[in-house]
Design a protein around this motif. Structure first.
Motif: not given
Length: 195
Positions: A39-47, A113-115, A171-180
């Motif tokens: 499970q990954w957190h995600y944010i929809v970012d149309p703009y 969408v950002w993960y 501790k607390d590494n974060f991977l953020v992926v922007k997928v278009d």
């Protein structure tokens, strides 16, 4: 003449294949792995508000991108902080998978969408290098690790990876992926095709 021309084309193709594979981990499935599947957190970012500032300049090109850049994974410390997103309070989605079949509201969605995945990692004292390895991501993908851009991948059907050895923390590494996944006239597939 044809034989020489064919040989030069084969040499060009062989050189291209070797160069392309130089940065891709080979035999990835037989290496020691820490999977980030799940499970990954995600944010929809149309703009693409998490990628561009109000002048439509990419945050990543600015010396101080500030809290608006989603790849920084900023947290509001008070109610007056201008952080308009929070991955930790956003919905989750399974990775690997697509968003279209997991979330009914995203069934026809095309855009960004950002993960985000948060994880700990036991940094070994050995000389092993550490990579994040993606089997594929459709279609344009920007990858950030602990707030630093690792790179961009264009194309939805090939694996890619980036080295994170010097960026890892215990501790607390974060991977953020922007997928278009927006289709483009000059892209593959083109506008009158679906994924």
């Amino acid at each position: 003449m044809k034989r020489v021309q064919l040989l030069s084309i084969l040499l060009f193709l062989l050189t291209t294949i070797l160069f392309a594979q130089e940065s891709l981990i080979v035999n990835a499935y037989n290496r020691e792995v820490t999977t980030l599947n799940g499970q990954w957190h995600y944010i929809v970012d149309p703009y693409e508000n998490g990628f561009y500032n109000y002048r439509y300049e990419p945050f990543e090109n600015q010396k101080n991108p500030g809290n608006g850049a989603f790849f920084n994974n900023a947290k509001a410390k008070s109610k007056t902080d201008l952080v308009e997103y929070n991955f930790d309070k956003s919905d989750t989605i399974a990775v690997p998978s697509d968003w279209n079949t997991q979330k009914e509201k995203l069934f026809y969605y095309e855009g960004t969408v950002w993960y985000k995945k948060l994880f700990d990692y036991s940094v070994s004292k050995s000389s092993n290098r550490v990579f994040v390895y993606f089997e594929a991501s459709n279609y344009e993908t920007d990858v950030y690790f602990n707030g630093k851009k690792l790179g961009k991948q264009i194309g939805g059907f090939t694996p890619f990876n980036f080295e994170v050895t010097n960026l890892l923390k215990e501790k607390d590494n974060f991977l953020v992926v922007k997928v278009d996944n927006k289709r483009k006239k000059e892209g593959v597939p083109t506008l009158n095709t679906d994924w």
